[in-house]
Design a protein around this motif. Structure first.
Motif, PDB file in Angstrom:
ATOM      1  N   PHE A 135       0.836  -1.201   0.000  1.00 42.63           N
ATOM      2  CA  PHE A 135       0.000   0.000   0.000  1.00 42.63           C
ATOM      3  C   PHE A 135       0.873   1.255   0.000  1.00 42.63           C
ATOM      4  CE2 PHE A 135      -2.677   3.352   1.526  1.00 42.63           C
ATOM      5  CZ  PHE A 135      -3.954   3.032   1.086  1.00 42.63           C
ATOM      6  N   GLN A 136       1.869   1.264   0.876  1.00 42.03           N
ATOM      7  CA  GLN A 136       2.770   2.427   0.988  1.00 42.03           C
ATOM      8  C   GLN A 136       3.491   2.666  -0.339  1.00 42.03           C
ATOM      9  OE1 GLN A 136       3.666   4.294   4.027  1.00 42.03           O
ATOM     10  NE2 GLN A 136       4.726   5.646   2.608  1.00 42.03           N
ATOM     11  N   LYS A 137       3.970   1.599  -0.962  1.00 43.70           N
ATOM     12  CA  LYS A 137       4.707   1.723  -2.214  1.00 43.70           C
ATOM     13  C   LYS A 137       3.801   2.199  -3.346  1.00 43.70           C
ATOM     14  CE  LYS A 137       7.573  -0.940  -5.443  1.00 43.70           C
ATOM     15  NZ  LYS A 137       8.145  -2.266  -5.764  1.00 43.70           N
ATOM     16  N   THR A 138       2.556   1.715  -3.368  1.00 41.60           N
ATOM     17  CA  THR A 138       1.630   2.021  -4.462  1.00 41.60           C
ATOM     18  C   THR A 138       1.076   3.435  -4.371  1.00 41.60           C
ATOM     19  OG1 THR A 138       1.002  -0.317  -4.590  1.00 41.60           O
ATOM     20  CG2 THR A 138      -0.476   1.274  -5.643  1.00 41.60           C
ATOM     21  N   PHE A 139       0.697   3.843  -3.166  1.00 37.86           N
ATOM     22  CA  PHE A 139      -0.003   5.120  -3.004  1.00 37.86           C
ATOM     23  C   PHE A 139       0.839   6.204  -2.333  1.00 37.86           C
ATOM     24  CE2 PHE A 139      -3.384   1.856  -3.049  1.00 37.86           C
ATOM     25  CZ  PHE A 139      -4.055   2.273  -4.192  1.00 37.86           C
ATOM     26  N   GLY A 140       2.016   5.819  -1.814  1.00 42.68           N
ATOM     27  CA  GLY A 140       2.895   6.801  -1.188  1.00 42.68           C
ATOM     28  C   GLY A 140       2.391   7.315   0.140  1.00 42.68           C
ATOM     29  N   THR A 141       1.425   6.601   0.724  1.00 46.18           N
ATOM     30  CA  THR A 141       0.864   7.010   2.011  1.00 46.18           C
ATOM     31  C   THR A 141       0.712   5.785   2.902  1.00 46.18           C
ATOM     32  OG1 THR A 141      -1.369   6.746   1.098  1.00 46.18           O
ATOM     33  CG2 THR A 141      -0.445   8.973   1.071  1.00 46.18           C
ATOM     34  N   THR A 142       0.476   6.042   4.188  1.00 49.72           N
ATOM     35  CA  THR A 142       0.189   4.972   5.129  1.00 49.72           C
ATOM     36  C   THR A 142      -1.315   4.746   5.167  1.00 49.72           C
ATOM     37  OG1 THR A 142       2.092   5.565   6.484  1.00 49.72           O
ATOM     38  CG2 THR A 142       0.393   4.216   7.531  1.00 49.72           C
ATOM     39  N   ALA A 143      -1.730   3.487   5.123  1.00 51.54           N
ATOM     40  CA  ALA A 143      -3.158   3.168   5.132  1.00 51.54           C
ATOM     41  C   ALA A 143      -3.833   3.715   6.388  1.00 51.54           C
ATOM     42  CB  ALA A 143      -3.364   1.663   5.043  1.00 51.54           C
ATOM     43  N   GLU A 144      -5.068   4.170   6.202  1.00 50.51           N
ATOM     44  CA  GLU A 144      -5.839   4.682   7.345  1.00 50.51           C
ATOM     45  C   GLU A 144      -6.403   3.545   8.198  1.00 50.51           C
ATOM     46  OE1 GLU A 144      -8.755   7.788   6.355  1.00 50.51           O
ATOM     47  OE2 GLU A 144      -7.729   7.986   4.427  1.00 50.51           O
ATOM     48  N   LYS A 145      -6.805   2.463   7.557  1.00 53.33           N
ATOM     49  CA  LYS A 145      -7.390   1.333   8.273  1.00 53.33           C
ATOM     50  C   LYS A 145      -6.796   0.029   7.754  1.00 53.33           C
ATOM     51  CE  LYS A 145     -10.548   3.954  10.351  1.00 53.33           C
ATOM     52  NZ  LYS A 145     -10.567   4.183  11.818  1.00 53.33           N
ATOM     53  N   ILE A 146      -6.445  -0.849   8.683  1.00 52.72           N
ATOM     54  CA  ILE A 146      -6.000  -2.203   8.352  1.00 52.72           C
ATOM     55  C   ILE A 146      -7.029  -3.167   8.936  1.00 52.72           C
ATOM     56  CG2 ILE A 146      -4.159  -3.920   8.513  1.00 52.72           C
ATOM     57  CD1 ILE A 146      -3.287  -1.355   7.122  1.00 52.72           C
ATOM     58  N   VAL A 147      -7.546  -4.060   8.102  1.00 54.01           N
ATOM     59  CA  VAL A 147      -8.582  -4.995   8.529  1.00 54.01           C
ATOM     60  C   VAL A 147      -8.104  -6.421   8.290  1.00 54.01           C
ATOM     61  CG1 VAL A 147     -10.927  -5.835   8.035  1.00 54.01           C
ATOM     62  CG2 VAL A 147     -10.476  -3.377   8.121  1.00 54.01           C
ATOM     63  N   LEU A 148      -8.373  -7.297   9.259  1.00 50.98           N
ATOM     64  CA  LEU A 148      -8.061  -8.721   9.145  1.00 50.98           C
ATOM     65  C   LEU A 148      -9.379  -9.492   9.124  1.00 50.98           C
ATOM     66  CD1 LEU A 148      -5.221  -8.935  11.833  1.00 50.98           C
ATOM     67  CD2 LEU A 148      -5.064  -8.206   9.439  1.00 50.98           C
ATOM     68  N   SER A 149      -9.578 -10.283   8.094  1.00 50.43           N
ATOM     69  CA  SER A 149     -10.847 -11.005   7.937  1.00 50.43           C
ATOM     70  C   SER A 149     -10.555 -12.488   7.717  1.00 50.43           C
ATOM     71  CB  SER A 149     -11.626 -10.423   6.756  1.00 50.43           C
ATOM     72  OG  SER A 149     -12.925 -10.957   6.690  1.00 50.43           O
ATOM     73  N   PRO A 150     -11.033 -13.356   8.609  1.00 44.25           N
ATOM     74  CA  PRO A 150     -10.620 -14.763   8.567  1.00 44.25           C
ATOM     75  C   PRO A 150     -11.483 -15.645   7.683  1.00 44.25           C
ATOM     76  CG  PRO A 150     -11.952 -14.389  10.500  1.00 44.25           C
ATOM     77  CD  PRO A 150     -11.828 -13.049   9.803  1.00 44.25           C
ATOM     78  N   GLY A 151     -10.881 -16.749   7.276  1.00 41.67           N
ATOM     79  CA  GLY A 151     -11.655 -17.854   6.745  1.00 41.67           C
ATOM     80  C   GLY A 151     -12.346 -18.571   7.883  1.00 41.67           C
ATOM     81  N   ARG A 152     -13.021 -19.656   7.549  1.00 39.57           N
ATOM     82  CA  ARG A 152     -13.726 -20.380   8.602  1.00 39.57           C
ATOM     83  C   ARG A 152     -13.672 -21.878   8.358  1.00 39.57           C
ATOM     84  NH1 ARG A 152     -16.132 -23.507   6.024  1.00 39.57           N
ATOM     85  NH2 ARG A 152     -18.002 -23.233   4.763  1.00 39.57           N
TER      86      ARG A 152
END
Length: 389
Positions: free
Chosen positions: A13-30
């Motif tokens: 994300f940092q490399k692509t947009f040159g910024t730090t992401a505002e939100k990081i989300v972790l979503s699991p399998g089941r």
């Protein structure tokens, strides 16, 4: 493993947009311990989130244009949020489009955003990577734009997004991805969406998934066909027993007494559903008493029903389960997910895992000429914000 994935996603994300992401989300399998093919039959299911996840990174970009990048696929698309949302030939994008469509249908206003994601959930193995994608993406937008959507509604909207894509799924996958708790299974009432947690104390056992590494093409058509057969079955039951409103109210005797007015396939599907609903109740009792051997016995029974009555197994899955059934160190094994390929879920006594993995892998390769994939999993938390970013 997940820290590596988080670092990879945030760095991209940092490399692509040159910024730090505002939100990081972790979503699991089941995984689903027991209760297969009954989430769309008013039954109970017993799933849990696992420690394999999709990691998302988000930021607002102050435009109407949104850019979504699937790192693992080396693919991306852009979408103008003011335009009508339509299905495309690029399948993975449809799950994302489906979520945006749900938000628009419910009147939510979105601005443009950037999103990247990466996953360590095996695709096509019955671990519900699609539900993790839908629910993680929606959870992230909910956080990014302060939409105040409740967790249960995130699951329901994720399910509706998948319906829009064309998969007529029940609620289990999305619900467990959103609502999971570490070392707990969730008994979900698929008729009312009431739920309760049960301890999953597998301290002396390992949860191991053996991936058949096959996916037979019958999957989608057979899934929808099974739903139609079950609908026909419950219609016949209601016609003969007006007091019954769903399979939940049936006993095996009800089904046995109607064998002569049901087609052979409708009869077998209906019998499986009633038996499986009861097995979930028994499985909760086994977990509450710490009787993992009793739970394992129920898992073996479920596989037999899925293979002979619901007819969603295949030679590869049957071979895995039948081989493991002869192993004293394996207390339970069954196919998991829609069937016709994918994984078996297995409870193996600790200390025997490596021997069994090696023996089964060799026998499987010898029998089918296919490499067996193996995933060690633990029961983890549901979709969440990553706090240490």
């Amino acid at each position: 493993m997940n820290e590596l994935l988080i670092n990879k996603t945030t760095a991209f994300f940092q490399k692509t947009f040159g910024t730090t992401a505002e939100k990081i989300v972790l979503s699991p399998g089941r995984i689903n311990i027991i209760g297969e093919h009954i989430d769309y039959n008013d039954g109970y299911v017993l799933p849990a989130a696992i420690d394999r996840i999709i990691c998302f990174a988000f930021e607002k970009n102050n435009s109407n244009q949104s850019r979504i990048i699937a790192i693992d696929l080396n693919d991306e698309f852009q979408i103008n949020l003011k335009d009508p949302i339509e299905l495309t030939d690029n399948v993975w994008t449809n799950y994302v489009r489906g979520v945006i469509n749900q938000l628009k249908l419910k009147g939510f206003e979105l601005e443009g955003f950037n999103c990247v994601f990466s996953s360590n959930i095996p695709v096509g193995s019955g671990l519900s990577s699609s539900a993790a994608l839908e629910c993680g993406f929606l959870f992230g937008l909910n956080e990014l734009f302060n939409l105040n959507i409740k967790p249960v509604d995130i699951a329901l909207m994720g399910q509706s997004a998948e319906h829009w894509v064309g998969i007529n799924c029940g609620i289990m996958d999305q619900f467990s991805s959103v609502m999971g708790i570490e070392n707990k299974v969730i008994k979900i009432d698929c008729r009312t969406l009431e739920y309760e947690y049960h301890n999953a104390d597998f301290i002396d056992y390992s949860l191991i998934l053996f991936d058949s590494n096959v996916k037979h093409s019958l999957m989608t058509s057979a899934y929808n066909e099974r739903r139609e057969q079950c609908e026909e079955g419950i219609a016949i039951i209601k016609n003969n027993f007006p007091e019954i409103t769903s399979f939940r109210d049936c006993t095996e005797q009800h089904i046995l007494g109607l064998q002569n007015v049901m087609s052979p396939n409708v009869y077998k599907r209906s019998l499986f559903v009633v038996k499986e609903i009861n097995r979930v109740i028994e499985a909760c009792e086994a977990l509450d008493s710490g009787n993992i051997e009793a739970l394992g016995k129920l898992m073996f029974e479920t596989h037999e029903g899925l293979s002979t009555d619901y007819e969603v197994s295949c030679a590869e899955l049957d071979m895995i389960v039948n081989t493991l059934k002869s192993e004293d160190a394996v207390v339970g094994s069954r196919l998991m997910g829609g069937g016709f390929g994918g994984c078996t879920i297995n409870l193996i006594k600790k200390g025997h895992e490596n021997r069994i993995k090696k023996q089964l892998s060799g026998l499987y390769l010898e029998t089918f000429g296919i490499e067996l994939k193996i995933y060690d999993v633990k029961i983890g938390n549901g979709t969440s914000l990553y706090k240490n970013n």
